[in-house]
Design an enzyme around this catalytic site. Structure first.
Site, PDB file in Angstrom:
ATOM      1  N   HIS A  37       1.140  -0.463   0.074  1.00 62.61           N
ATOM      2  CA  HIS A  37       0.298   0.387  -0.114  1.00 62.61           C
ATOM      3  C   HIS A  37       1.221   0.922   0.141  1.00 62.61           C
ATOM      4  CE1 HIS A  37      -4.035   0.693   0.286  1.00 62.61           C
ATOM      5  NE2 HIS A  37      -3.716   2.584   1.508  1.00 62.61           N
ATOM      6  N   LYS A 182     -10.205   6.253  -3.773  1.00 61.71           N
ATOM      7  CA  LYS A 182      -9.816   7.630  -2.358  1.00 61.71           C
ATOM      8  C   LYS A 182      -7.887   7.126  -3.985  1.00 61.71           C
ATOM      9  CE  LYS A 182      -7.488   8.668   1.342  1.00 61.71           C
ATOM     10  NZ  LYS A 182      -7.912   9.318   2.778  1.00 61.71           N
ATOM     11  N   LYS A 184      -3.580   7.620  -3.420  1.00 64.78           N
ATOM     12  CA  LYS A 184      -2.213   8.290  -2.873  1.00 64.78           C
ATOM     13  C   LYS A 184      -1.413   8.603  -3.428  1.00 64.78           C
ATOM     14  CE  LYS A 184      -3.752   7.054   1.531  1.00 64.78           C
ATOM     15  NZ  LYS A 184      -3.754   8.624   2.039  1.00 64.78           N
ATOM     16  N   ASP A 213      -5.292  12.299  -1.510  1.00 65.60           N
ATOM     17  CA  ASP A 213      -5.091  12.829  -1.075  1.00 65.60           C
ATOM     18  C   ASP A 213      -3.606  12.482  -1.285  1.00 65.60           C
ATOM     19  OD1 ASP A 213      -4.339  12.283   1.785  1.00 65.60           O
ATOM     20  OD2 ASP A 213      -4.805  10.700   2.454  1.00 65.60           O
ATOM     21  N   GLU A 239      -7.371  16.148  -0.554  1.00 65.79           N
ATOM     22  CA  GLU A 239      -7.229  15.539   0.990  1.00 65.79           C
ATOM     23  C   GLU A 239      -5.680  16.320   0.971  1.00 65.79           C
ATOM     24  OE1 GLU A 239      -8.904  12.211   2.057  1.00 65.79           O
ATOM     25  OE2 GLU A 239      -7.527  12.141   3.978  1.00 65.79           O
ATOM     26  N   ASP A 264      -7.192  16.786   7.076  1.00 67.82           N
ATOM     27  CA  ASP A 264      -7.019  14.916   7.348  1.00 67.82           C
ATOM     28  C   ASP A 264      -6.348  14.987   8.458  1.00 67.82           C
ATOM     29  OD1 ASP A 264      -6.186  12.615   8.204  1.00 67.82           O
ATOM     30  OD2 ASP A 264      -5.629  11.632   6.763  1.00 67.82           O
ATOM     31  N   LYS A 288     -10.862  11.350  12.661  1.00 71.13           N
ATOM     32  CA  LYS A 288     -10.266   9.634  12.709  1.00 71.13           C
ATOM     33  C   LYS A 288     -10.064   9.621  14.143  1.00 71.13           C
ATOM     34  CE  LYS A 288      -7.753   9.667   8.644  1.00 71.13           C
ATOM     35  NZ  LYS A 288      -6.225   9.887   8.120  1.00 71.13           N
ATOM     36  N   GLU A 342     -14.491   6.001   4.967  1.00 73.37           N
ATOM     37  CA  GLU A 342     -12.858   4.742   3.980  1.00 73.37           C
ATOM     38  C   GLU A 342     -12.389   3.937   5.093  1.00 73.37           C
ATOM     39  OE1 GLU A 342      -9.838   7.386   3.691  1.00 73.37           O
ATOM     40  OE2 GLU A 342      -9.044   7.775   5.572  1.00 73.37           O
TER      41      GLU A 342
HETATM   42  C1  MUC Z   1      -4.888   8.742   5.082  1.00 73.05           C
HETATM   43  O1  MUC Z   1      -3.879   9.608   5.831  1.00 73.05           O
HETATM   44  O2  MUC Z   1      -5.815   9.445   5.348  1.00 73.05           O
HETATM   45  C2  MUC Z   1      -6.895   6.076   4.967  1.00 73.05           C
HETATM   46  C3  MUC Z   1      -6.767   5.071   4.103  1.00 73.05           C
HETATM   47  C4  MUC Z   1      -5.872   5.277   2.757  1.00 73.05           C
HETATM   48  O3  MUC Z   1      -5.115   4.807   2.266  1.00 73.05           O
HETATM   49  O4  MUC Z   1      -4.341   5.460   4.549  1.00 73.05           O
HETATM   50  C5  MUC Z   1      -4.922   6.265   5.527  1.00 73.05           C
HETATM   51  C6  MUC Z   1      -4.660   7.255   5.925  1.00 73.05           C
HETATM   52 MG    MG Z   2      -5.166  11.444   4.151  1.00 74.62          MG
END
Ligand code: MUC
Ligand code: MG
Length: 388
Positions: A37, A182, A184, A213, A239, A264, A288, A342
């Site tokens: 991941h 989502k 990254k 994000d 994000e 976040d 969170k 999520e």
């Molecule tokens: C984050 O920063 O959002 C949440 C979902 C994901 O894949 O990573 C986290 C961390």
């Molecule tokens: Mg995040």
């Protein structure tokens, strides 16, 4: 008559000596992920979770979880430190105390221990699980009850490869598991990230919502150019583009662009929620449980957001089933969870440490039923994944 007096004395004894916390056990479990991941600050191949078992004199066990991402690379707390903080500092403040007084206990921890929100959060989850079991109700009932029995859940595409991400998304849409994704970004050059996002958006089509994000990776100058390009791809939400301390930068970007920005990492404490809302820094808050220091603080942040007209998103620190269930219970009570959740992380792991897995279907999850969190540990599985 004497039997009656005996019974009366016995019941008095019970009220004079209330139930107390007898001991707290913390266990680190490491469970592999189904694939690497990729985030801007780390690549996860396993998830390390601190599991908390809180025992009381009435025989009720409360379960908690404190989990972060990538050791110490994501947050200021880390699994080994969380375990130590609980064992050495939090537990002695709790043992011998009345576990039914959750607010008083959390205030006691806050008075004596600064920060350490993940550790406090794990303990609060265990206290709430135990108290809800004691009362014979689900945890969400301690917060006024769930508004909905299910929550929408997105999936994070983060394999590190655009084609693999597209294939993964198509399979999940077909299985009716997720229809929002989502991505990254933030690790590669901004133009490469924009290209990655644009290819995925194009492949999945206009009906599939996409969020990205950045995990704090950009400066304000880079963000200005990159967000303009991302906006053109037709995605829905961005994000945490800037470092978490730059509230004013977020506010400038929010007033400049139409696409909503979400806080976040910038939103940790209840006070952060107030400060961000006051300067209209973002259009959405990612809540969170761990970073807020527990479910009650999430409810407090949500109340600030509601008063300020800021819609909410139910975030994760990729907790396992216990942490995910805890988050689901509190998120299910929030009226303004407009951006869904999520809470997918149990599905990112190859195995689980609980007896009954959380149910995911029809693009969402079911709030676990039953008393407390509705989660039971499988001790054979805990033994299997326990760090030796
Ligand atoms: C984050 O920063 O959002 C949440 C979902 C994901 O894949 O990573 C986290 C961390
Ligand atoms: Mg995040």
């Amino acid at each position: 008559m004497s039997a009656l007096i005996k019974r009366f004395k016995h019941s008095l004894k019970k009220t004079v000596f209330p139930v107390c916390i007898t001991h707290i056990e913390t266990i680190i479990v490491d469970v592999p992920t189904i694939r690497p991941h990729h985030l801007s600050m780390t690549v996860m191949k396993k998830q390390s979770m601190v599991i908390i078992r809180l025992f009381s004199s009435d025989g009720i066990e409360g379960l908690g979880e404190a989990t972060t991402i990538g050791g110490i690379s994501y947050a200021t707390e880390f699994p080994e430190g969380i375990k130590l903080a609980i064992d050495i500092y939090l537990a002695p403040l709790l043992i011998g105390q009345d576990p039914t007084k959750v607010n008083a206990l959390m205030a006691r921890l806050d008075r004596n221990i600064s920060g350490n929100y993940f550790a406090k959060s794990g303990v609060e989850i265990a206290l709430l699980d135990a108290q809800a079991k004691r009362l014979g109700v689900p945890v969400h009932c301690l917060f006024g009850g769930a508004i909905s029995d299910t929550l929408p859940v997105l999936w994070t595409l983060a394999s590190g490869d655009t084609d693999k991400d597209i294939q993964e998304a198509q399979e999940l849409i077909q299985k009716k598991r997720h229809c929002v994704f989502k991505l990254k970004i933030g690790k590669k050059k901004p133009d490469e990230d924009v290209e990655h996002v644009s290819r995925i958006k194009e492949a999945l089509g206009k009906d599939i919502k996409i969020t990205v994000d950045v995990n704090q990776a950009w400066t304000e100058r880079i963000a200005k150019t990159a967000i303009r390009k991302l906006q053109e791809t037709g995605i829905d939400l961005i994000e945490q583009p800037l470092p978490k301390y730059n509230f004013e930068g977020l506010a400038r970007l929010t007033s400049y662009f139409e696409i909503p920005l979400m806080a976040d990492e910038a939103l940790e404490t209840v006070q952060d929620a107030f400060k961000l809302a006051k300067i209209n820094a973002v259009s959405v808050f990612a809540l969170k449980v761990s970073k807020a220091g527990g479910l009650t603080n999430v409810a407090r942040q949500a109340a600030i957001a509601e008063s300020a007209g800021v819609p909410l998103y139910g975030g994760t620190l990729l907790e396992g089933s216990i942490g995910t269930a805890a988050a689901a219970h509190i998120f299910s009570t929030l009226p303004n969870l407009d951006w869904g959740t999520e809470l997918f992380a149990p599905l990112l792991l190859t195995d689980d440490i609980v007896k009954k897995n959380i149910i995911y279907k029809n693009f969402g999850l079911e709030i676990p039923q039953g008393k407390g969190l509705g989660i039971e540990l499988d001790m054979n599985q805990v033994e299997k994944y326990k760090r030796k």
